[in-house]
Design a protein around this motif. Structure first.
Motif, PDB file in Angstrom:
ATOM      1  N   GLU A   1       3.931 -31.045 -33.862  1.00 51.12           N
ATOM      2  CA  GLU A   1       4.117 -32.397 -34.217  1.00 51.12           C
ATOM      3  C   GLU A   1       4.395 -32.827 -35.458  1.00 51.12           C
ATOM      4  O   GLU A   1       3.682 -32.332 -36.627  1.00 51.12           O
TER       5      GLU A   1
ATOM      6  N   ALA B   1       3.255 -40.015 -39.347  1.00 47.48           N
ATOM      7  CA  ALA B   1       3.226 -40.305 -37.865  1.00 47.48           C
ATOM      8  C   ALA B   1       1.942 -41.572 -37.736  1.00 47.48           C
ATOM      9  O   ALA B   1       1.288 -41.793 -38.784  1.00 47.48           O
ATOM     10  N   GLU B   2       2.096 -42.387 -36.557  1.00 45.66           N
ATOM     11  CA  GLU B   2       1.143 -43.357 -36.576  1.00 45.66           C
ATOM     12  C   GLU B   2      -0.166 -42.867 -36.677  1.00 45.66           C
ATOM     13  O   GLU B   2      -1.086 -43.389 -37.196  1.00 45.66           O
ATOM     14  N   SER B   3      -0.744 -41.852 -35.946  1.00 47.89           N
ATOM     15  CA  SER B   3      -1.983 -41.044 -36.163  1.00 47.89           C
ATOM     16  C   SER B   3      -2.641 -40.861 -37.576  1.00 47.89           C
ATOM     17  O   SER B   3      -3.864 -40.736 -37.742  1.00 47.89           O
ATOM     18  N   VAL B   4      -1.732 -40.658 -38.593  1.00 43.44           N
ATOM     19  CA  VAL B   4      -2.381 -40.507 -39.749  1.00 43.44           C
ATOM     20  C   VAL B   4      -1.943 -41.441 -40.987  1.00 43.44           C
ATOM     21  O   VAL B   4      -2.535 -41.358 -42.019  1.00 43.44           O
ATOM     22  N   LYS B   5      -1.419 -42.714 -40.476  1.00 37.19           N
ATOM     23  CA  LYS B   5      -1.096 -43.596 -41.479  1.00 37.19           C
ATOM     24  C   LYS B   5      -2.220 -44.246 -42.027  1.00 37.19           C
ATOM     25  O   LYS B   5      -3.251 -44.451 -41.321  1.00 37.19           O
TER      26      LYS B   5
ATOM     27  N   LYS C   1     -10.639 -36.516 -39.148  1.00 37.20           N
ATOM     28  CA  LYS C   1     -11.176 -36.657 -37.800  1.00 37.20           C
ATOM     29  C   LYS C   1     -10.974 -35.549 -37.107  1.00 37.20           C
ATOM     30  O   LYS C   1     -10.244 -34.334 -37.402  1.00 37.20           O
TER      31      LYS C   1
ATOM     32  N   GLU D   1      -9.646 -34.799 -34.265  1.00 40.67           N
ATOM     33  CA  GLU D   1      -8.443 -34.450 -33.610  1.00 40.67           C
ATOM     34  C   GLU D   1      -7.455 -34.190 -34.534  1.00 40.67           C
ATOM     35  O   GLU D   1      -6.339 -33.814 -34.381  1.00 40.67           O
ATOM     36  N   ASP D   2      -7.721 -34.044 -35.880  1.00 40.93           N
ATOM     37  CA  ASP D   2      -6.968 -33.569 -37.189  1.00 40.93           C
ATOM     38  C   ASP D   2      -6.810 -32.150 -37.044  1.00 40.93           C
ATOM     39  O   ASP D   2      -5.965 -31.685 -37.763  1.00 40.93           O
TER      40      ASP D   2
END
Length: 126
Positions: free
Chosen positions: A46, A62-66, A88, A90-91
């Motif tokens: 991704e 990506a939205e998840s890391v902004k 996190k 999830e990273d």
């Protein structure tokens, strides 16, 4: 094509920071747009972040890391960085550096990207 080598991965605790480096060689670094991607076990690769040839305001995330990750580059040293804060679990993933002379490939069509690094593992424990 450009040859890419990532470094800086490791095992860290959640909430801490890590900086990934990607050193380029073999071609004109400043003519390439750069990106970071990641792939967790059992998941597809991704997009994480991108920066255009000239840096500046041309960055995407990506939205998840902004708000937690920041991409930057130093064209004089042929290196691109990924500063990762507030990590996190999830990273957790293998992180890959990518280069292409077409920004569209970095942002939208990474299957067409011309150069990839070998990856560096980031593991975030809870």
């Amino acid at each position: 094509q450009v040859h890419l080598v990532e470094s800086g991965g490791g095992l860290v605790q959640a909430g801490t920071s890590l900086t990934l480096n990607c050193i380029a060689s073999g071609s004109t670094f400043s003519s390439h747009h750069m990106g970071w991607f990641r792939q967790a076990p059992g998941k597809e690769r991704e997009f994480v972040a991108s920066i255009s040839r000239f840096g500046g305001e041309s960055r995407r995330y990506a939205e998840s890391v902004k708000g937690r990750f920041a991409i930057s580059r130093d064209n004089a040293k042929n290196v691109v960085f990924l500063q990762m804060d507030y990590l996190k679990p999830e990273d957790t993933a293998a992180y890959y550096c990518a280069a292409d002379t077409t920004l569209h490939n970095i942002i939208e069509d990474f299957e067409a990207i011309s150069s990839w690094g070998q990856g560096t593992q980031v593991t975030v424990s809870s």
